[in-house]
Scaffold this motif. Sequence first.
Motif, PDB file in Angstrom:
ATOM      1  N   MET A   1      30.214  -3.864  38.576  1.00 10.87           N
ATOM      2  CA  MET A   1      31.268  -3.539  37.634  1.00 10.87           C
ATOM      3  C   MET A   1      31.373  -4.582  36.530  1.00 10.87           C
ATOM      4  O   MET A   1      31.806  -4.273  35.430  1.00 10.87           O
ATOM      5  N   THR A   2      30.962  -5.802  36.833  1.00 13.58           N
ATOM      6  CA  THR A   2      31.023  -6.866  35.840  1.00 13.58           C
ATOM      7  C   THR A   2      30.095  -6.569  34.662  1.00 13.58           C
ATOM      8  O   THR A   2      30.413  -6.900  33.528  1.00 13.58           O
ATOM      9  N   VAL A   3      28.978  -5.920  34.927  1.00 16.24           N
ATOM     10  CA  VAL A   3      28.035  -5.584  33.859  1.00 16.24           C
ATOM     11  C   VAL A   3      28.679  -4.623  32.866  1.00 16.24           C
ATOM     12  O   VAL A   3      28.486  -4.746  31.652  1.00 16.24           O
ATOM     13  N   VAL A   4      29.460  -3.707  33.358  1.00 16.81           N
ATOM     14  CA  VAL A   4      30.146  -2.742  32.484  1.00 16.81           C
ATOM     15  C   VAL A   4      31.108  -3.469  31.550  1.00 16.81           C
ATOM     16  O   VAL A   4      31.162  -3.179  30.349  1.00 16.81           O
ATOM     17  N   PHE A   5      31.849  -4.424  32.083  1.00 16.55           N
ATOM     18  CA  PHE A   5      32.789  -5.171  31.252  1.00 16.55           C
ATOM     19  C   PHE A   5      32.061  -6.009  30.212  1.00 16.55           C
ATOM     20  O   PHE A   5      32.479  -6.080  29.049  1.00 16.55           O
ATOM     21  N   ILE A   6      30.953  -6.628  30.603  1.00 17.93           N
ATOM     22  CA  ILE A   6      30.197  -7.449  29.664  1.00 17.93           C
ATOM     23  C   ILE A   6      29.599  -6.593  28.550  1.00 17.93           C
ATOM     24  O   ILE A   6      29.674  -6.957  27.368  1.00 17.93           O
ATOM     25  N   VAL A   7      29.041  -5.461  28.909  1.00 23.01           N
ATOM     26  CA  VAL A   7      28.461  -4.563  27.900  1.00 23.01           C
ATOM     27  C   VAL A   7      29.550  -4.035  26.972  1.00 23.01           C
ATOM     28  O   VAL A   7      29.369  -3.974  25.743  1.00 23.01           O
ATOM     29  N   ASN A  50      39.920  -6.547  28.987  1.00 21.11           N
ATOM     30  CA  ASN A  50      40.243  -7.753  29.750  1.00 21.11           C
ATOM     31  C   ASN A  50      41.322  -7.468  30.797  1.00 21.11           C
ATOM     32  O   ASN A  50      41.257  -7.986  31.911  1.00 21.11           O
ATOM     33  N   MET A  51      42.287  -6.642  30.450  1.00 21.18           N
ATOM     34  CA  MET A  51      43.335  -6.285  31.399  1.00 21.18           C
ATOM     35  C   MET A  51      42.750  -5.499  32.573  1.00 21.18           C
ATOM     36  O   MET A  51      43.129  -5.713  33.721  1.00 21.18           O
ATOM     37  N   ALA A  52      41.805  -4.622  32.298  1.00 19.83           N
ATOM     38  CA  ALA A  52      41.162  -3.871  33.383  1.00 19.83           C
ATOM     39  C   ALA A  52      40.293  -4.783  34.244  1.00 19.83           C
ATOM     40  O   ALA A  52      40.211  -4.611  35.458  1.00 19.83           O
ATOM     41  N   ARG A  53      39.652  -5.767  33.611  1.00 20.61           N
ATOM     42  CA  ARG A  53      38.783  -6.676  34.354  1.00 20.61           C
ATOM     43  C   ARG A  53      39.577  -7.570  35.290  1.00 20.61           C
ATOM     44  O   ARG A  53      39.201  -7.787  36.433  1.00 20.61           O
ATOM     45  N   THR A  54      40.710  -8.085  34.813  1.00 18.18           N
ATOM     46  CA  THR A  54      41.517  -8.994  35.634  1.00 18.18           C
ATOM     47  C   THR A  54      42.520  -8.267  36.507  1.00 18.18           C
ATOM     48  O   THR A  54      43.173  -8.907  37.334  1.00 18.18           O
TER      49      THR A  54
END
Length: 88
Positions: A1-7, A50-54
């Motif tokens: 899921m981290t890859v999705v946020f980075i992209v 960022n809100m979705a990531r954290t």
Amino acid sequence: MTVVFIVTLAILALAGLLTLVRLVKGPWILDRTMALDVLVVLIVAGFAVNMARTESVLTVPILVCTALLGFVGTLSVVRLTEGRKEHR
């Protein structure tokens, strides 16, 4: 899921850079206003990612305030340039 946020953040950053090019080049004041409005939308989208990531809801007031300021700013510029023949 981290890859999705980075992209997603990378795409938003690229869109922000292209928007800054339009903001600097202009040539009309309304072009610059639209570029500034798109930049505000990209900032809001970045905060939302960022809100979705954290998984935190603490940035919701920041999202709302930023969106409102962008909306009011755009309306103000359009209102000021409404009666002019040239919008440079």
